[in-house]
Design a protein around this motif. Structure first.
Motif, short mmCIF file in Angstrom:
data_model
loop_
_atom_site.label_atom_id
_atom_site.label_comp_id
_atom_site.label_asym_id
_atom_site.label_seq_id
_atom_site.Cartn_x
_atom_site.Cartn_y
_atom_site.Cartn_z
N GLY A 62 0.81 -1.20 0.00
CA GLY A 62 0.00 0.00 0.00
C GLY A 62 0.85 1.26 0.00
N ASP A 63 2.01 1.21 0.67
CA ASP A 63 2.89 2.37 0.70
C ASP A 63 3.41 2.70 -0.69
OD1 ASP A 63 2.55 2.61 3.42
OD2 ASP A 63 4.36 1.48 3.90
N LEU A 64 3.73 1.68 -1.47
CA LEU A 64 4.23 1.91 -2.82
C LEU A 64 3.17 2.55 -3.70
CD1 LEU A 64 6.28 -1.36 -3.42
CD2 LEU A 64 7.12 0.91 -2.79
N ARG A 65 1.93 2.13 -3.54
CA ARG A 65 0.84 2.74 -4.31
C ARG A 65 0.64 4.20 -3.91
NH1 ARG A 65 -3.65 -1.76 -3.80
NH2 ARG A 65 -2.16 -2.55 -2.32
N ALA A 66 0.77 4.48 -2.61
CA ALA A 66 0.60 5.85 -2.14
C ALA A 66 1.69 6.75 -2.74
CB ALA A 66 0.64 5.90 -0.62
N LEU A 67 2.93 6.28 -2.76
CA LEU A 67 4.03 7.07 -3.33
C LEU A 67 3.86 7.25 -4.83
CD1 LEU A 67 7.01 5.56 -1.32
CD2 LEU A 67 5.95 7.81 -1.02
N ALA A 68 3.41 6.21 -5.51
CA ALA A 68 3.15 6.32 -6.95
C ALA A 68 2.03 7.32 -7.21
CB ALA A 68 2.78 4.96 -7.53
N ASN A 69 1.03 7.35 -6.33
CA ASN A 69 -0.07 8.30 -6.47
C ASN A 69 0.43 9.74 -6.27
OD1 ASN A 69 -2.76 9.14 -6.81
ND2 ASN A 69 -3.09 9.12 -4.61
N ILE A 70 1.30 9.95 -5.29
CA ILE A 70 1.87 11.28 -5.07
C ILE A 70 2.64 11.72 -6.30
CG2 ILE A 70 3.58 12.58 -3.74
CD1 ILE A 70 2.72 10.81 -1.32
N ARG A 71 3.46 10.84 -6.84
CA ARG A 71 4.25 11.16 -8.04
C ARG A 71 3.33 11.53 -9.20
NH1 ARG A 71 6.70 7.82 -12.41
NH2 ARG A 71 8.51 8.96 -13.11
N LYS A 72 2.29 10.76 -9.39
CA LYS A 72 1.34 11.00 -10.48
C LYS A 72 0.64 12.35 -10.30
CE LYS A 72 -2.79 9.04 -12.62
NZ LYS A 72 -3.76 7.94 -12.57
N ARG A 73 0.22 12.64 -9.08
CA ARG A 73 -0.48 13.91 -8.82
C ARG A 73 0.44 15.12 -9.02
NH1 ARG A 73 -5.32 13.87 -5.44
NH2 ARG A 73 -6.09 11.75 -5.36
N LEU A 74 1.70 15.01 -8.61
CA LEU A 74 2.64 16.10 -8.83
C LEU A 74 2.86 16.34 -10.31
CD1 LEU A 74 5.28 15.36 -6.04
CD2 LEU A 74 3.78 17.36 -6.18
N ARG A 75 2.96 15.29 -11.08
CA ARG A 75 3.15 15.43 -12.53
C ARG A 75 1.91 15.99 -13.21
NH1 ARG A 75 7.40 11.18 -14.98
NH2 ARG A 75 9.10 11.91 -13.68
N MET A 76 0.73 15.60 -12.73
CA MET A 76 -0.50 16.15 -13.30
C MET A 76 -0.60 17.64 -12.99
SD MET A 76 -3.28 13.07 -12.62
CE MET A 76 -4.43 14.23 -12.00
N LEU A 77 -0.18 18.05 -11.81
CA LEU A 77 -0.29 19.43 -11.37
C LEU A 77 0.76 20.33 -12.01
CD1 LEU A 77 -1.75 21.42 -9.48
CD2 LEU A 77 -0.15 20.75 -7.69
N TYR A 78 2.03 19.86 -12.06
CA TYR A 78 3.13 20.72 -12.50
C TYR A 78 3.71 20.36 -13.86
CZ TYR A 78 3.12 22.26 -7.64
OH TYR A 78 2.75 22.77 -6.43
N GLY A 79 3.44 19.18 -14.39
CA GLY A 79 3.99 18.79 -15.68
C GLY A 79 5.05 17.70 -15.54
N GLU A 80 5.48 17.20 -16.67
CA GLU A 80 6.36 16.03 -16.74
C GLU A 80 7.70 16.15 -16.02
OE1 GLU A 80 7.28 12.21 -17.41
OE2 GLU A 80 5.36 13.13 -17.87
N PRO A 81 8.40 17.27 -16.04
CA PRO A 81 9.72 17.25 -15.39
C PRO A 81 9.66 17.20 -13.87
CG PRO A 81 9.29 19.42 -16.31
CD PRO A 81 8.14 18.53 -16.71
N TYR A 82 8.49 17.35 -13.30
CA TYR A 82 8.35 17.41 -11.84
C TYR A 82 7.79 16.11 -11.30
CZ TYR A 82 9.08 22.25 -13.01
OH TYR A 82 9.61 23.40 -13.51
#
Length: 54
Positions: A2-22
């Motif tokens: 579950g922790d890995l999914r949470a971290l993947a979700n954070i990464r995905k949300r940051l990229r959706m919000l700020y764009g691909e390099p982030y």
């Protein structure tokens, strides 16, 4: 797992919000530790009073 999914979700949300390099990276070395780095854009806000020092 579950922790890995949470971290993947954070990464995905940051990229959706700020764009691909982030986003989020995590580097782990057995016996040495783990480093988590969050990449977000820097947008300085000038301080009140008109000074250009940030």
């Amino acid at each position: 797992m579950g922790d890995l999914r949470a971290l993947a979700n954070i990464r995905k949300r940051l990229r959706m919000l700020y764009g691909e390099p982030y986003g989020l990276t995590i580097c782990s070395t057995p016996g040495a530790g783990t480093v988590a780095t969050i990449y977000i854009p820097f947008d300085p806000i000038p301080p009140k009073g008109g000074s250009d020092v940030v």
